[in-house]
Motif scaffolding. Structure first.
Motif, PDB file in Angstrom:
ATOM      1  N   THR A 166      -9.606  -9.384   6.071  1.00 43.29           N
ATOM      2  CA  THR A 166     -10.468  -8.252   5.700  1.00 43.29           C
ATOM      3  C   THR A 166      -9.798  -7.382   4.653  1.00 43.29           C
ATOM      4  N   PHE A 167      -8.492  -7.126   4.816  1.00 43.18           N
ATOM      5  CA  PHE A 167      -7.750  -6.353   3.810  1.00 43.18           C
ATOM      6  C   PHE A 167      -7.814  -7.053   2.449  1.00 43.18           C
ATOM      7  N   LEU A 168      -7.535  -8.353   2.444  1.00 44.09           N
ATOM      8  CA  LEU A 168      -7.494  -9.106   1.188  1.00 44.09           C
ATOM      9  C   LEU A 168      -8.850  -9.104   0.494  1.00 44.09           C
ATOM     10  N   ASN A 169      -9.895  -9.331   1.263  1.00 44.06           N
ATOM     11  CA  ASN A 169     -11.240  -9.376   0.709  1.00 44.06           C
ATOM     12  C   ASN A 169     -11.673  -8.011   0.185  1.00 44.06           C
ATOM     13  N   GLY A 170     -11.410  -6.962   0.959  1.00 45.25           N
ATOM     14  CA  GLY A 170     -11.848  -5.624   0.567  1.00 45.25           C
ATOM     15  C   GLY A 170     -11.043  -5.035  -0.573  1.00 45.25           C
ATOM     16  N   PHE A 171      -9.714  -5.051  -0.456  1.00 48.07           N
ATOM     17  CA  PHE A 171      -8.873  -4.439  -1.488  1.00 48.07           C
ATOM     18  C   PHE A 171      -8.983  -5.162  -2.829  1.00 48.07           C
ATOM     19  N   SER A 172      -9.237  -6.464  -2.802  1.00 47.52           N
ATOM     20  CA  SER A 172      -9.328  -7.200  -4.069  1.00 47.52           C
ATOM     21  C   SER A 172     -10.554  -6.805  -4.887  1.00 47.52           C
ATOM     22  N   LYS A 173     -11.538  -6.158  -4.259  1.00 47.85           N
ATOM     23  CA  LYS A 173     -12.735  -5.701  -4.982  1.00 47.85           C
ATOM     24  C   LYS A 173     -12.474  -4.410  -5.764  1.00 47.85           C
ATOM     25  N   VAL A 174     -11.370  -3.734  -5.445  1.00 50.94           N
ATOM     26  CA  VAL A 174     -11.070  -2.427  -6.034  1.00 50.94           C
ATOM     27  C   VAL A 174     -10.142  -2.634  -7.231  1.00 50.94           C
ATOM     28  N   VAL A 175     -10.716  -2.621  -8.427  1.00 54.54           N
ATOM     29  CA  VAL A 175      -9.961  -2.966  -9.635  1.00 54.54           C
ATOM     30  C   VAL A 175      -8.685  -2.135  -9.800  1.00 54.54           C
ATOM     31  N   PRO A 176      -8.723  -0.797  -9.630  1.00 46.63           N
ATOM     32  CA  PRO A 176      -7.473  -0.027  -9.815  1.00 46.63           C
ATOM     33  C   PRO A 176      -6.351  -0.439  -8.860  1.00 46.63           C
ATOM     34  N   LEU A 177      -6.710  -0.961  -7.684  1.00 45.84           N
ATOM     35  CA  LEU A 177      -5.684  -1.339  -6.712  1.00 45.84           C
ATOM     36  C   LEU A 177      -5.038  -2.682  -7.015  1.00 45.84           C
ATOM     37  N   ARG A 178      -5.641  -3.473  -7.882  1.00 43.86           N
ATOM     38  CA  ARG A 178      -5.094  -4.812  -8.163  1.00 43.86           C
ATOM     39  C   ARG A 178      -3.728  -4.747  -8.823  1.00 43.86           C
ATOM     40  N   GLU A 179      -3.389  -3.581  -9.374  1.00 43.14           N
ATOM     41  CA  GLU A 179      -2.098  -3.423 -10.058  1.00 43.14           C
ATOM     42  C   GLU A 179      -1.072  -2.706  -9.180  1.00 43.14           C
ATOM     43  N   ASP A 180      -1.340  -2.580  -7.890  1.00 38.38           N
ATOM     44  CA  ASP A 180      -0.422  -1.880  -6.978  1.00 38.38           C
ATOM     45  C   ASP A 180       0.574  -2.886  -6.405  1.00 38.38           C
ATOM     46  N   PRO A 181       1.802  -2.945  -6.948  1.00 37.10           N
ATOM     47  CA  PRO A 181       2.745  -4.000  -6.544  1.00 37.10           C
ATOM     48  C   PRO A 181       3.154  -3.930  -5.079  1.00 37.10           C
ATOM     49  N   ALA A 182       3.385  -2.714  -4.560  1.00 34.73           N
ATOM     50  CA  ALA A 182       3.835  -2.592  -3.163  1.00 34.73           C
ATOM     51  C   ALA A 182       2.765  -3.090  -2.203  1.00 34.73           C
ATOM     52  N   LEU A 183       1.519  -2.732  -2.479  1.00 33.09           N
ATOM     53  CA  LEU A 183       0.420  -3.142  -1.606  1.00 33.09           C
ATOM     54  C   LEU A 183       0.278  -4.658  -1.590  1.00 33.09           C
ATOM     55  N   TRP A 184       0.268  -5.275  -2.770  1.00 35.14           N
ATOM     56  CA  TRP A 184       0.001  -6.712  -2.833  1.00 35.14           C
ATOM     57  C   TRP A 184       1.210  -7.551  -2.431  1.00 35.14           C
ATOM     58  N   GLN A 185       2.395  -7.017  -2.587  1.00 37.54           N
ATOM     59  CA  GLN A 185       3.569  -7.731  -2.074  1.00 37.54           C
ATOM     60  C   GLN A 185       3.471  -7.827  -0.550  1.00 37.54           C
ATOM     61  N   ALA A 186       3.092  -6.702   0.081  1.00 38.94           N
ATOM     62  CA  ALA A 186       2.963  -6.686   1.537  1.00 38.94           C
ATOM     63  C   ALA A 186       1.805  -7.561   2.004  1.00 38.94           C
ATOM     64  N   LEU A 187       0.661  -7.488   1.309  1.00 44.48           N
ATOM     65  CA  LEU A 187      -0.495  -8.285   1.695  1.00 44.48           C
ATOM     66  C   LEU A 187      -0.253  -9.775   1.459  1.00 44.48           C
ATOM     67  N   GLY A 188       0.420 -10.100   0.344  1.00 44.53           N
ATOM     68  CA  GLY A 188       0.740 -11.497   0.068  1.00 44.53           C
ATOM     69  C   GLY A 188       1.674 -12.070   1.116  1.00 44.53           C
ATOM     70  N   SER A 189       2.651 -11.284   1.531  1.00 46.35           N
ATOM     71  CA  SER A 189       3.589 -11.722   2.561  1.00 46.35           C
ATOM     72  C   SER A 189       2.866 -11.950   3.893  1.00 46.35           C
ATOM     73  N   ALA A 190       1.960 -11.027   4.228  1.00 44.50           N
ATOM     74  CA  ALA A 190       1.193 -11.162   5.475  1.00 44.50           C
ATOM     75  C   ALA A 190       0.309 -12.403   5.430  1.00 44.50           C
ATOM     76  N   ALA A 191      -0.316 -12.652   4.275  1.00 48.44           N
ATOM     77  CA  ALA A 191      -1.187 -13.823   4.131  1.00 48.44           C
ATOM     78  C   ALA A 191      -0.395 -15.109   4.279  1.00 48.44           C
ATOM     79  N   THR A 192       0.820 -15.134   3.725  1.00 51.23           N
ATOM     80  CA  THR A 192       1.675 -16.317   3.840  1.00 51.23           C
ATOM     81  C   THR A 192       1.974 -16.622   5.301  1.00 51.23           C
ATOM     82  N   GLN A 193       2.224 -15.575   6.074  1.00 51.63           N
ATOM     83  CA  GLN A 193       2.606 -15.747   7.476  1.00 51.63           C
ATOM     84  C   GLN A 193       1.445 -16.204   8.356  1.00 51.63           C
ATOM     85  N   VAL A 194       0.217 -15.747   8.057  1.00 54.18           N
ATOM     86  CA  VAL A 194      -0.901 -16.032   8.968  1.00 54.18           C
ATOM     87  C   VAL A 194      -1.875 -17.078   8.433  1.00 54.18           C
TER      88      VAL A 194
END
Length: 267
Positions: A166-194
């Motif tokens: 849900t985080f990945l689907n929702g946050f990816s729709k928000v263009v300004p957030l796509r450039e937030d490195p801390a957010l996507w590093q954490a989300l990418g790591s979580a996605a890798t794990q699950v």
């Protein structure tokens, strides 16, 4: 919790389908001072909202549309007083009612209340992300999405696969957030794990969402995990899931050479 209304025998019968849930819905009318007359306890208000949005009777019945309109007016006026669980439940319920997405007074009140929330669980943050991401004009509200991003970072380590998707689907729709490195590093790591434990739809929307994030497109470990999970679940995917996978994986150069993946997608 709004489930406290279950102590009322009448509402227990409602839940079992023995009684029309709308027989106890009160009439709501705003006074000049902005107060709502006849509003029940906020917990029951949110529960009634949940019931009417879940039933979807408002799509077929003018009477139910009027009742929903009264509930929406009450929620708009009461949102500032909602608890964290009440705001999450209200946003989740109203995300199923597209014809109210243009009601800026309603969604501004909900967004303001959400931003003031504290102690959110991953499930509640996911409800907010999912609901607000469906409301077009809110996608450019940087204050709202920075706050929601902060909420997700504070609880991502406790999120289950459904919430991560849900985080990945929702946050990816928000263009300004796509450039937030801390957010996507954490989300990418979580996605890798699950990735390996996601359900087919969760995996498909995750692949589609993550493919929009430029900084993650070269993360081989992430995409290898996602591709492997996709191959193993391919037989459980419906056409929409496969379309999301094709759209997502087609943007990732690293997986273009994966014959196993593309054979599975094409079969």
């Amino acid at each position: 919790s709004y489930f406290s209304v279950h102590s009322n025998p009448q509402w227990l019968r409602v839940c079992k389908g023995a009684l029309s849930p709308w027989s106890s819905v009160r009439k709501y009318s705003a006074t000049a001072g902005g107060k709502v007359q006849g509003t029940p306890e906020r917990s029951q208000l949110v529960w009634e909202l949940h019931l009417i949005c879940r039933s979807r009777d408002f799509e077929r019945s003018p009477q139910h549309r009027q009742q929903l309109a009264r509930l929406v007016e009450a929620v708009t006026n009461e949102a500032k007083n909602f608890t964290t669980s009440e705001i999450g439940s209200a946003v989740n319920a109203l995300s199923k009612v597209p014809h109210h997405f243009s009601n800026r007074k309603l969604w501004d009140a909900l967004a303001g209340s959400a931003c003031r929330s504290r102690g959110l669980t991953p499930r509640l943050v996911a409800m907010l992300v999912n609901g607000f991401s469906k409301v077009g004009y809110l996608l450019v509200d940087q204050g709202l999405w920075k706050t929601l991003g902060g909420f997700s970072l504070s609880c991502i380590d406790k999120a289950n696969p459904q919430d991560v998707a849900t985080f990945l689907n929702g946050f990816s729709k928000v263009v300004p957030l796509r450039e937030d490195p801390a957010l996507w590093q954490a989300l990418g790591s979580a996605a890798t794990q699950v990735a390996g434990t996601m359900k087919p739809q969760e995996l498909a929307i995750s692949v589609n969402g993550l493919s929009k994030i430029e900084s993650l497109r070269k993360n081989r470990y992430l995409w290898a995990e996602l591709a492997g999970a996709a191959v193993s679940q391919m037989k459980l995917m419906n056409n929409l899931d496969i379309a999301n996978l094709v759209n997502g994986f087609s943007k990732i150069i690293f997986v273009h050479r994966s014959q196993k993946l593309w054979n599975a997608l094409g079969s």
